[in-house]
Write a protein that holds these residues in place. Sequence first.
Motif, mmCIF file in Angstrom:
data_model
loop_
_atom_site.group_PDB
_atom_site.id
_atom_site.type_symbol
_atom_site.label_atom_id
_atom_site.label_comp_id
_atom_site.label_asym_id
_atom_site.label_seq_id
_atom_site.Cartn_x
_atom_site.Cartn_y
_atom_site.Cartn_z
ATOM 1 N N SER A 1 0.848 -1.183 0.000
ATOM 2 C CA SER A 1 0.000 0.000 0.000
ATOM 3 C C SER A 1 0.881 1.229 0.000
ATOM 4 N N ASP A 2 0.433 2.279 -0.654
ATOM 5 C CA ASP A 2 1.165 3.541 -0.604
ATOM 6 C C ASP A 2 0.172 4.692 -0.552
ATOM 7 N N ASP A 3 0.582 5.751 0.115
ATOM 8 C CA ASP A 3 -0.249 6.934 0.264
ATOM 9 C C ASP A 3 0.637 8.172 0.243
ATOM 10 N N LEU A 4 0.061 9.283 -0.190
ATOM 11 C CA LEU A 4 0.704 10.584 -0.112
ATOM 12 C C LEU A 4 0.014 11.337 1.020
ATOM 13 N N ILE A 5 0.780 11.655 2.052
ATOM 14 C CA ILE A 5 0.217 12.204 3.277
ATOM 15 C C ILE A 5 0.614 13.674 3.410
ATOM 16 N N PHE A 6 -0.369 14.500 3.676
ATOM 17 C CA PHE A 6 -0.104 15.916 3.938
ATOM 18 C C PHE A 6 -0.449 16.219 5.381
ATOM 19 N N SER A 7 0.445 16.901 6.058
ATOM 20 C CA SER A 7 0.169 17.377 7.408
ATOM 21 C C SER A 7 0.678 18.810 7.521
ATOM 22 N N ALA B 1 -2.143 12.784 9.636
ATOM 23 C CA ALA B 1 -2.816 11.641 9.008
ATOM 24 C C ALA B 1 -2.137 10.345 9.429
ATOM 25 N N LEU B 2 -2.923 9.271 9.408
ATOM 26 C CA LEU B 2 -2.434 7.936 9.746
ATOM 27 C C LEU B 2 -2.946 6.970 8.690
ATOM 28 N N PRO B 3 -2.096 6.560 7.741
ATOM 29 C CA PRO B 3 -2.552 5.665 6.670
ATOM 30 C C PRO B 3 -2.735 4.245 7.172
ATOM 31 N N PRO B 4 -3.411 3.394 6.415
ATOM 32 C CA PRO B 4 -3.620 1.998 6.823
ATOM 33 C C PRO B 4 -2.302 1.283 7.075
ATOM 34 N N GLY B 5 -2.268 0.523 8.167
ATOM 35 C CA GLY B 5 -1.082 -0.267 8.480
ATOM 36 C C GLY B 5 0.080 0.513 9.041
ATOM 37 N N ALA B 6 -0.099 1.816 9.315
ATOM 38 C CA ALA B 6 1.026 2.648 9.733
ATOM 39 C C ALA B 6 1.534 2.307 11.120
ATOM 40 N N SER B 7 0.717 1.648 11.938
ATOM 41 C CA SER B 7 1.125 1.339 13.308
ATOM 42 C C SER B 7 1.637 -0.085 13.461
ATOM 43 N N SER B 8 1.850 -0.787 12.367
ATOM 44 C CA SER B 8 2.180 -2.213 12.438
ATOM 45 C C SER B 8 3.522 -2.490 13.084
ATOM 46 N N PRO C 1 -7.879 -11.680 4.229
ATOM 47 C CA PRO C 1 -7.850 -10.222 4.282
ATOM 48 C C PRO C 1 -7.227 -9.689 5.566
ATOM 49 N N LEU C 2 -6.645 -8.495 5.474
ATOM 50 C CA LEU C 2 -6.346 -7.690 6.645
ATOM 51 C C LEU C 2 -7.636 -6.980 7.038
ATOM 52 N N THR C 3 -7.806 -6.722 8.326
ATOM 53 C CA THR C 3 -9.109 -6.244 8.782
ATOM 54 C C THR C 3 -9.018 -4.856 9.397
ATOM 55 N N GLY C 4 -10.167 -4.185 9.400
ATOM 56 C CA GLY C 4 -10.291 -2.892 10.055
ATOM 57 C C GLY C 4 -9.356 -1.861 9.464
ATOM 58 N N ASN C 5 -8.801 -0.999 10.319
ATOM 59 C CA ASN C 5 -7.873 0.039 9.856
ATOM 60 C C ASN C 5 -6.552 -0.534 9.373
ATOM 61 N N ASN C 6 -6.294 -1.823 9.609
ATOM 62 C CA ASN C 6 -5.107 -2.457 9.032
ATOM 63 C C ASN C 6 -5.325 -2.836 7.569
ATOM 64 N N ASN C 7 -6.579 -2.900 7.130
ATOM 65 C CA ASN C 7 -6.857 -3.218 5.734
ATOM 66 C C ASN C 7 -6.292 -2.111 4.847
ATOM 67 N N LEU C 8 -5.528 -2.507 3.854
ATOM 68 C CA LEU C 8 -4.812 -1.513 3.056
ATOM 69 C C LEU C 8 -5.734 -0.679 2.180
ATOM 70 N N ASP C 9 -6.990 -1.091 2.052
ATOM 71 C CA ASP C 9 -7.953 -0.298 1.299
ATOM 72 C C ASP C 9 -8.848 0.558 2.200
ATOM 73 N N SER C 10 -8.585 0.542 3.481
ATOM 74 C CA SER C 10 -9.402 1.363 4.379
ATOM 75 C C SER C 10 -9.021 2.832 4.233
ATOM 76 N N ASP C 11 -9.884 3.709 4.700
ATOM 77 C CA ASP C 11 -9.648 5.141 4.581
ATOM 78 C C ASP C 11 -8.505 5.583 5.493
ATOM 79 N N THR D 1 -13.552 -9.084 2.073
ATOM 80 C CA THR D 1 -12.434 -8.163 1.823
ATOM 81 C C THR D 1 -11.724 -7.726 3.095
ATOM 82 N N GLY D 2 -12.387 -7.801 4.242
ATOM 83 C CA GLY D 2 -11.819 -7.318 5.494
ATOM 84 C C GLY D 2 -11.922 -5.824 5.687
ATOM 85 N N GLU D 3 -12.464 -5.115 4.695
ATOM 86 C CA GLU D 3 -12.574 -3.667 4.801
ATOM 87 C C GLU D 3 -13.629 -3.279 5.832
#
Length: 759
Positions: A498-504, A527-534, A553-563, A606-608
Motif C-alpha cells: 500500500s502507498d499513500d501521499l500524506i499531507f500534514s 494523518a495515519l494511513p492503513p497499516g502505519a502502526s504495524s 484479508p487484513l481487517t479494520g484500519n489495518n486493511n490496506l484499502d481502508s480510509d 475483503t476485510g474492509e
Amino acid sequence: MKQTSKTSIRDIVSTREAIALATLLSVAHSTAAEPAKKEEAGNQKKQGQDGAVLDEVTVSATRSNPYNPQRVQSQKFTAPLVNTPQTISVIPKEVFNQQGAQGLADVLKNTPGITFLAGENGHVGGANSMNIRGFEASSNIFIDGVRDNGNYGRDIFNVESVEVVKGPAGDNGRGSTGGYINLATKTPQAESFYSGTAAYKFDETDANDHQRLTLDMNQVIENGPVPGMAFRLNALLQGGGVQGRDYAENNSWGLAPSVAFGLGTETRLTLAYQYWEQNNRPDIGFPGSAVPDTTSPVRPGGYVDRENFYGLTSDFDDVTSHTIYARFEHDFNDRLRFNNLTRYSLTDREAIYTVLGAFTAPDTVGRSRQAFYRETETFTNQSNITAEFETGSVGHTFAGGLEVAREKAHNPRDFVTASLGVPGGTNIYDPDTGTPVAADPTYNWVDDITVDTVAIYANDTLKFNEQWQASIGTRLEYFDAEARYKQEASGIVTRYQSDDLIFSGKAGIVFKPKENGSIYAAYGMSALPPGASSLSNDNGSRSTGGPTVPGGPLTGNNNLDSDVQKSYNYEVGTKWEFFDKNLTTSLAIFRSERENVSVGPNDPVTGEPTAYGDQVVTGVELGASGYVNENWMVFGGVSYLESENQDGNDLTFNPDWTANLWTTYRFPIGVTIGAGARYTASTAARVDAASGAATATLPESLIFDAMVSYELTKNVTLRLNVNNLTDEFYARTVNTAADSRRAYLGESRTYTLSADWKF
C-alpha cells in the motif's frame, strides 16, 4: 531465539563488574588528572604591569535555568517555546533525576493528560503503551527526532530531556491525534565533568531490594587532532526486585559512548552509539477483582496480599537494543545553518509470560501463557536548513528539509499455546509460581513488514512587528508499506502493498502584549494511513489485524484499502514568563478530532471496514515550570478532558482530570526538600456501546511523594526519596476485559537512598 533461562542481577554483575570497575577507575584517573582549579578572585585590587592599582572588575553571568528550557531539541521548531502556538512540556533531567526516575513511564508522570494502558497482547503493561489527550500514542515515541519503533520499556540513563508535544504529530510524519514524545539523548559538551548516581531502593514488603548505578562523564580533549573535541560516556548497571511485588525482577545494563569534533566552531560532528540490554522477570499483573473500585462482577471474600505474584518463575522479558547516531552541523554564517542526522537502530524483544484470567469464586483465578517476539530495525536520514532573513518588513526564521527512512519489523505471531506449557488456574490467595519451562515457542505465522518514507517539510515563523508573529508548517510525505505473511505449516507466503501521499501541517498566530508573554490561536492536522502502526502495535502475540488464512484479508484500519485516518486540532492559549523569565506558565483550550476510525464489522470477504466513526476530545490544560525565586522550583500541570465517540460515549482510558506537581526548596545550609503529588480521576477501560456504561474501570488515585537531599560536600549530595508516601493501594492501569481481570499496581511506599556526585 533465546533460551528461556533467567539472568539474575548476580549474573549481570559477575559478567560485567569488570566493565563497571574499569569505568569507575577511568573516572577517578580523569578526575585526578584534572588541572588544579584556578584561584578564585578575591575582593582585592589587582596590579597592572606598571605596578598601578587597577579597579576590580566583576564578571557576572545569568544563571542557566534547566527547569525552564527555552526551546525543544528539534530544529523544525522555529520559535522559542513561549512564542510557539502549541502545548509543549519539556521535562529536563534535573527534574526526573531528583525524583529517582528510571524509565520513560516514570518521567511522564510529570505532565498531565497521559494515561497508561494495560499492555494487551504483548505490550509492556503501564510502560510504553499510553494515551495522550485521550488518543493512543504508542507508535509516536521518538528519539532525537527519529521514530523509535518497537514494543519495549525505555530506560533514561542516556536522556537529557523528555519533550511531550500535544496535538497532531504531523511534525514528524504520520501520527496520532493526541501528540508525540521525543527523548533527547546526551551528547558531548564543551566543559569537562564527571558525575553519577548510586541508588538503593527498598520498601516495607518482602520484595527484593533494587540497586542502580549510573555514570555520566564528559572529557574535553585538549590539543586533539581537530579543535573542539570532547568525549562523553553514559553507563548503567541495575538489578533487583520490583517494589511491592514478589518474584518480579528488573535487570538491565547499558553503555552509551559519544564523541564530538569542532565544538565551538562553525563545523561540528557528533558520533554516538548506545547499547542497552534488559533481562526482566515481568510482573504480569494483579487480579483486578481484588482492587477497590474496579468494575468486577465477582470479588474475593478474603484479603488478597498485594505482593502476590501470579506469574511463573520461568517468565522472562528480554530486550537488546543497538543505536548508531551521527550528526553533522555547519554554520555558513550567523543566519544560515545546515545539519544532517543519520540514525540506525536495531531492537530485539522476546518474552514469555503468564497472563491472568477471570476470577472464579471462591478462590481460583485463571492463567494462561503468552509469547512475544519482535525485531525492529530503523534507518533514518534527515537534512535540515535553518535560515533567518527578511522579506520587506517581515522577518523570517525558516527551517526546511528532506527526510528518508526505512523501518522494518520481523514478527512471529499467533503462538501455539501448547508449546509454552499450560500453568492452569491458581489460588488467588496463595498463587503457585511453579515452572513449566518452555522450549522456544512455536508460531503459526511470521510477519515481515517494511515501511519506506520520503518527506519534505518547511516551517516558518514570520515576525511582523514586536507584537505580532505567525507560525506555519507543512509536510508532504510519501508512505509505502509492504507486508509479507508466511504461514509456517504450509509455507505459503502472502504479500500486501500500500502507498499513500500524506499531507500534514499547522498554522498559528501569536500576539505578544508584552515581551514576556504571548496569546495564540492555532490549527494543526495529521494523518495515519492503513497499516502505519504495524511496527509498534500490540499484535505480536495474536493474529489481530493480520490474515488468519493464506491470502486472507487484513481487517479494520489495518486493511490496506481502508480510509486514511485524519486528525485535526484547534487550540487557543497563552504563555507567560515571570521572575526574570525563570518561570513559565501556560494555559491552553483545545479541541482534537479524529475521523475515519473503523467502528463497524469488517466485510467478511475483503476485510474492509463497513462503517467509520469520529472521535472528539475537548479540554483545558495549565502548566508551570521553573524558579519562583533563587531557591524555590515548581514543575506541574493540570488537564481537564471531555471525550465522545461515534456512539456518544466517552473514550476509554480518558480521565477527565489529571494533575501533577513537583516542587523543591533549597535552604542555605545545603538541605533541599521536595514534594510531589499525582492525581488521576476514575476512567472507563471498557464501555458498553449500547448503554454507554463502563464495564471495566480504572479507579481514581492520588499519590504523594517526598524528597530530602543534603549537600555533603560541593561534589557529593545524599538524597532520600519516598514514593507513595501514604502507601496507597492503587492500580496504574487495568485491562479492557469486562470483568477487569488484570490490574497493574502502583508501587508500594518505596524508599530510595541515593548518592549523587559531580566533579
